[in-house]
Design a protein around this motif. Sequence first.
Motif, PDB file in Angstrom:
ATOM      1  N   PHE A 691       0.802  -1.173   0.133  1.00 57.36           N
ATOM      2  CA  PHE A 691      -0.069   0.043  -0.001  1.00 57.36           C
ATOM      3  C   PHE A 691       0.939   1.275  -0.140  1.00 57.36           C
ATOM      4  O   PHE A 691       0.461   2.343   0.731  1.00 57.36           O
ATOM      5  N   PHE A 692       1.926   1.187  -0.887  1.00 58.36           N
ATOM      6  CA  PHE A 692       2.815   2.216  -0.491  1.00 58.36           C
ATOM      7  C   PHE A 692       2.522   3.350  -1.602  1.00 58.36           C
ATOM      8  O   PHE A 692       2.136   2.964  -2.847  1.00 58.36           O
ATOM      9  N   ARG A 693       2.557   4.656  -1.208  1.00 64.24           N
ATOM     10  CA  ARG A 693       2.334   5.751  -2.232  1.00 64.24           C
ATOM     11  C   ARG A 693       3.648   6.855  -2.026  1.00 64.24           C
ATOM     12  O   ARG A 693       3.987   6.849  -0.663  1.00 64.24           O
ATOM     13  N   GLU A 694       4.334   7.275  -2.953  1.00 69.34           N
ATOM     14  CA  GLU A 694       5.411   7.862  -2.898  1.00 69.34           C
ATOM     15  C   GLU A 694       4.948   9.492  -2.071  1.00 69.34           C
ATOM     16  O   GLU A 694       4.034  10.167  -2.550  1.00 69.34           O
ATOM     17  N   PRO A 695       5.444   9.533  -0.935  1.00 75.63           N
ATOM     18  CA  PRO A 695       5.056  10.648   0.048  1.00 75.63           C
ATOM     19  C   PRO A 695       5.003  12.208  -0.880  1.00 75.63           C
ATOM     20  O   PRO A 695       4.424  12.978  -0.800  1.00 75.63           O
ATOM     21  N   ASP A 696       6.226  12.339  -1.611  1.00 75.83           N
ATOM     22  CA  ASP A 696       6.458  13.475  -2.350  1.00 75.83           C
ATOM     23  C   ASP A 696       5.565  13.661  -3.613  1.00 75.83           C
ATOM     24  O   ASP A 696       5.756  14.792  -4.041  1.00 75.83           O
ATOM     25  N   CYS A 697       4.779  12.745  -4.032  1.00 73.91           N
ATOM     26  CA  CYS A 697       4.074  12.805  -5.156  1.00 73.91           C
ATOM     27  C   CYS A 697       2.727  13.539  -4.962  1.00 73.91           C
ATOM     28  O   CYS A 697       2.054  13.183  -4.089  1.00 73.91           O
ATOM     29  N   PRO A 698       2.504  14.375  -5.734  1.00 72.96           N
ATOM     30  CA  PRO A 698       1.196  15.295  -5.465  1.00 72.96           C
ATOM     31  C   PRO A 698      -0.054  14.231  -5.497  1.00 72.96           C
ATOM     32  O   PRO A 698      -0.354  13.568  -6.563  1.00 72.96           O
ATOM     33  N   ARG A 699      -0.972  14.438  -4.516  1.00 68.20           N
ATOM     34  CA  ARG A 699      -1.918  13.675  -4.452  1.00 68.20           C
ATOM     35  C   ARG A 699      -3.426  14.493  -4.959  1.00 68.20           C
ATOM     36  O   ARG A 699      -4.189  13.760  -5.856  1.00 68.20           O
ATOM     37  N   ASN A 700      -3.628  15.561  -4.841  1.00 69.08           N
ATOM     38  CA  ASN A 700      -4.608  16.341  -5.086  1.00 69.08           C
ATOM     39  C   ASN A 700      -4.018  17.756  -5.559  1.00 69.08           C
ATOM     40  O   ASN A 700      -3.265  18.270  -4.961  1.00 69.08           O
ATOM     41  N   TYR A 701      -4.406  17.922  -7.013  1.00 67.24           N
ATOM     42  CA  TYR A 701      -3.824  19.074  -7.589  1.00 67.24           C
ATOM     43  C   TYR A 701      -4.785  19.641  -8.628  1.00 67.24           C
ATOM     44  O   TYR A 701      -5.673  18.808  -9.120  1.00 67.24           O
ATOM     45  N   SER A 702      -4.473  20.784  -9.196  1.00 69.73           N
ATOM     46  CA  SER A 702      -5.671  21.298 -10.119  1.00 69.73           C
ATOM     47  C   SER A 702      -4.496  22.010 -11.128  1.00 69.73           C
ATOM     48  O   SER A 702      -3.426  22.448 -10.910  1.00 69.73           O
ATOM     49  N   ILE A 703      -5.146  22.204 -12.416  1.00 71.88           N
ATOM     50  CA  ILE A 703      -4.623  22.963 -13.550  1.00 71.88           C
ATOM     51  C   ILE A 703      -5.548  24.233 -13.710  1.00 71.88           C
ATOM     52  O   ILE A 703      -6.834  24.061 -14.043  1.00 71.88           O
ATOM     53  N   GLU A 704      -5.028  25.416 -13.726  1.00 68.74           N
ATOM     54  CA  GLU A 704      -5.692  26.731 -13.927  1.00 68.74           C
ATOM     55  C   GLU A 704      -5.157  27.141 -15.205  1.00 68.74           C
ATOM     56  O   GLU A 704      -3.864  27.217 -15.646  1.00 68.74           O
ATOM     57  N   ALA A 705      -5.954  27.928 -15.790  1.00 66.91           N
ATOM     58  CA  ALA A 705      -5.657  29.111 -16.870  1.00 66.91           C
ATOM     59  C   ALA A 705      -6.082  30.315 -16.701  1.00 66.91           C
ATOM     60  O   ALA A 705      -7.005  30.591 -16.027  1.00 66.91           O
ATOM     61  N   TRP A 706      -5.106  31.188 -17.074  1.00 66.32           N
ATOM     62  CA  TRP A 706      -5.576  32.654 -17.262  1.00 66.32           C
ATOM     63  C   TRP A 706      -6.384  32.966 -18.171  1.00 66.32           C
ATOM     64  O   TRP A 706      -6.251  32.907 -19.376  1.00 66.32           O
ATOM     65  N   ASP A 707      -7.369  33.749 -17.795  1.00 68.96           N
ATOM     66  CA  ASP A 707      -8.430  34.147 -18.821  1.00 68.96           C
ATOM     67  C   ASP A 707      -8.426  35.559 -19.093  1.00 68.96           C
ATOM     68  O   ASP A 707      -9.460  36.234 -19.737  1.00 68.96           O
ATOM     69  N   GLY A 708      -7.441  36.422 -18.693  1.00 71.64           N
ATOM     70  CA  GLY A 708      -7.224  37.767 -18.821  1.00 71.64           C
ATOM     71  C   GLY A 708      -7.759  38.456 -17.704  1.00 71.64           C
ATOM     72  O   GLY A 708      -7.302  39.938 -17.593  1.00 71.64           O
ATOM     73  N   LYS A 709      -8.490  37.847 -16.836  1.00 68.62           N
ATOM     74  CA  LYS A 709      -9.025  38.600 -15.616  1.00 68.62           C
ATOM     75  C   LYS A 709      -8.689  37.713 -14.457  1.00 68.62           C
ATOM     76  O   LYS A 709      -8.409  38.577 -13.372  1.00 68.62           O
ATOM     77  N   GLY A 710      -8.433  36.706 -14.599  1.00 70.26           N
ATOM     78  CA  GLY A 710      -8.380  35.680 -13.264  1.00 70.26           C
ATOM     79  C   GLY A 710      -8.048  34.363 -13.783  1.00 70.26           C
ATOM     80  O   GLY A 710      -7.885  34.052 -14.962  1.00 70.26           O
ATOM     81  N   TRP A 711      -7.934  33.729 -12.683  1.00 73.55           N
ATOM     82  CA  TRP A 711      -7.630  32.427 -12.923  1.00 73.55           C
ATOM     83  C   TRP A 711      -8.631  31.241 -12.792  1.00 73.55           C
ATOM     84  O   TRP A 711      -9.645  31.617 -11.984  1.00 73.55           O
ATOM     85  N   ARG A 712      -8.888  30.421 -13.665  1.00 72.74           N
ATOM     86  CA  ARG A 712     -10.089  29.583 -13.904  1.00 72.74           C
ATOM     87  C   ARG A 712      -9.494  28.127 -14.059  1.00 72.74           C
ATOM     88  O   ARG A 712      -8.380  27.644 -14.453  1.00 72.74           O
ATOM     89  N   THR A 713     -10.121  27.523 -13.051  1.00 71.12           N
ATOM     90  CA  THR A 713      -9.799  26.071 -13.025  1.00 71.12           C
ATOM     91  C   THR A 713     -10.307  25.239 -14.249  1.00 71.12           C
ATOM     92  O   THR A 713     -11.417  25.265 -14.333  1.00 71.12           O
ATOM     93  N   VAL A 714      -9.352  24.512 -14.716  1.00 73.06           N
ATOM     94  CA  VAL A 714      -9.688  23.676 -16.034  1.00 73.06           C
ATOM     95  C   VAL A 714      -9.975  22.152 -15.674  1.00 73.06           C
ATOM     96  O   VAL A 714     -10.431  21.519 -16.415  1.00 73.06           O
ATOM     97  N   LEU A 715      -9.101  21.747 -14.790  1.00 71.14           N
ATOM     98  CA  LEU A 715      -8.970  20.359 -14.308  1.00 71.14           C
ATOM     99  C   LEU A 715      -8.800  20.379 -12.824  1.00 71.14           C
ATOM    100  O   LEU A 715      -7.551  20.816 -12.522  1.00 71.14           O
ATOM    101  N   GLU A 716      -9.416  19.334 -12.144  1.00 72.34           N
ATOM    102  CA  GLU A 716      -9.123  19.126 -10.875  1.00 72.34           C
ATOM    103  C   GLU A 716      -8.678  17.808 -10.542  1.00 72.34           C
ATOM    104  O   GLU A 716      -9.673  16.687 -11.072  1.00 72.34           O
ATOM    105  N   ILE A 717      -7.666  17.282  -9.970  1.00 68.90           N
ATOM    106  CA  ILE A 717      -7.377  15.650  -9.938  1.00 68.90           C
ATOM    107  C   ILE A 717      -7.233  15.540  -8.705  1.00 68.90           C
ATOM    108  O   ILE A 717      -6.622  16.084  -7.755  1.00 68.90           O
ATOM    109  N   LEU A 718      -7.836  14.324  -8.186  1.00 66.94           N
ATOM    110  CA  LEU A 718      -7.952  13.901  -6.905  1.00 66.94           C
ATOM    111  C   LEU A 718      -7.450  12.610  -6.553  1.00 66.94           C
ATOM    112  O   LEU A 718      -7.328  11.571  -7.657  1.00 66.94           O
TER     113      LEU A 718
END
Length: 761
Positions: A691-718
Amino acid sequence: MNRKTASYDVVVIGGGLAGLSAAIAAAREGAATALLQDRPVLGGNSSSEVRVTPHGAGRFHAYARETGIVSELTIEDRASNHEQFHNNGWTNSVWDMTLYNLAVQTDNLTLYLNTVIREVHLSGEREIAAVSGHVLGTETELRIEGRVFIDCTGDGTVAAMAGNEWRMGSEGRDEYGEPHAPELESGDTMGSSIHFRARDTGRPAPYRAPEWAAKYDDPSFFYKHNRKPHDIQAGYWWFELGTPWDTIHDNETIRHELTRHVLGVWDWIKNKDPLTRDKAANYALDWIGQVPGKRESRRIMGRYLMTEHDVQQGTKFPDEVAFGGWYLDLHIPGGLLAPTSDLPGASEIISPYGIPLRILIAKDIDNLMMAGRNVSVTHAALGTVRVMSTTAIIGQAAGTAAAVALRRGIAITDVPELAIAEVQQTLLRRGCFLPNVENADPIELARLAEAVVASSEDLLAEVEPDHGAADSLDIRRSQWVAVRGPLERIGMWIKNEADQPQELRLELHRSEHIWDYEVKGSGIVAGEDFTAEPDTEHQPLAAARLEVPAGYAGWQYWPLKAGGDDQGGFPDEGYIRLDLLGTKELFWHHAASVQQALPSASELEPGRLRSHADGLTMSFAVSPPQPVFAAANVTNGVARPHRAANLWRSAKGQPLPQWLELRWSQPQRIGTVELTFPGSLLQDHNRYPAFFREPDCPRNYSIEAWDGKGWRTVLEILDNYQRHVSHRLPEQIVTERIRIVVHETNGGTEASIYEVRCYEI
């Protein structure tokens, strides 16, 4: 009798790790692929039928673990499997199902299990049109037609039936001048093995061997000839028989003879050996393998024959598609019947070396490739190439090359000249590593970013000591230190257990990469600093002697000459190696934890180092702090530590989330984002717990894009635990900036990323 015919682009025969990797790679690259396996399970020698744990370069070299499809599988297995594979004999069916699951869910891949190939059909003299065979238990004759065939049978069965030249046994030393070749040519091969597994029943478990079992009564057979029964629960590699039998045609005889010997050895362990019988009193045999795991049989001649010299000298091949790093593991012919099981090359550590595509392309059949232990190498070179993690990445290279050839409309024989760059860049994109090739993918967008910035960047300053763990300096101990320019001071946590002062000798060496184990000439001058000329190959950058007071425990600092020509040898970015030598009373403390990209080594023999304790980091401190974990590392073309750290890491003490941002001067169309994280690079498969998982490997993260006014989440990974991930965005975005935001890891305190890639599609 049923008869079926099917046609595919790529036909892979043999479902070990090489064949499975080849088939998945070809299918993922768009080729309609068939995988034919003569057993009911995949995995070959690694399966639950044979139970040999996969090994490779990662066993001896920090950060040299094979990646790509094989690491995808091993990471998945460790995350879901309830048992650790301590050694041979431990593998369970969860591993089988991990392999099977990936195969059946791979698009473009058709799986044929229990299918024995009996005939190869040629079109002309130099091309295979089809293979045919029998599906066991179904009364079905099968004919499979194809455009490219990949022989992963281990025995080279398809190539031999097709008429391709092959070799078996060892070349004589006069043929290629290989140091580990016997003086005379020989038909002897390394033997085959079966393994056992025993379990603690919790009560006495008597054992009586059958009359036909081999008899063992001589302790010297085990304890003087490298056959120690070190683990009464499972094993052993030295359960091995080959010569005088043929490992192909006498396979059933070998199986029976191995069974006799396994039962005889277990009788020795249980009833005769005074060192084991009490420990084994409650243990009972739970499993005995009945499928011999072969080390060697036919080797198919290809467009190049790789020799021991290529391995030892690290030949740089223009068609490099894989790498190796196991030692020259040449077992004694005869195995249990030989006077000893000592391994002649066991003390020789080989730095990771490149493997060329040409040894995977058959010499006499133009649409035939091979992957696994049957590739085009000499017997001596096979000793290092044959291990399963290495053959798995060789398989991925073969499948990738086959698909590229078909996509380009060229013969597989022309790929080394006409399409090798595409094969190499595809392998890198799919998570593989090539020691002498970097990301130069012409359609990859991240490397075109004008800036890469992050919420924070860690500085390498002080690696805190573990006050309970240390190594004596009675031999040379080494630590790779990532730098960007000269140092003014370097320190290490040293303990002197003597009641009088002890001399500590120090050297700093230029290091081409983290597997540069050669110890150059010493520049130590008693009582004073020494700094070599920057272009002096055989002298260290600097050397000194320090006196450690009696009973001292703490930091010892070495002031270095600052600035000017004195430190011209320090790399603008890369590694130096800190070497310490002293006495048995002096101890260098380990770091409190393993630090990514900072491995250590110890002296194996005079003038030669080896990686120390699975990538362990020793305690050290540098001044000024080094900005070696910068955000820009994620687009430098290398996705693991090698010639530099190649890692972005957020600053210590800064809480998550942390982010990394790519900026372009013009809007980019992005449909796919691919990421490489820390994960499972430091140890072999059998070193990682259940049941090993690499501790330094991100578990939950998201990909965001700049739309000219602010950051928009385009994908969330859990709930991620894989090292290499590819994300097709829900819709293509047009943006000048994207962010990867790490919200949670699998236990580490910092965010870490090795590589970011972006593609339009």
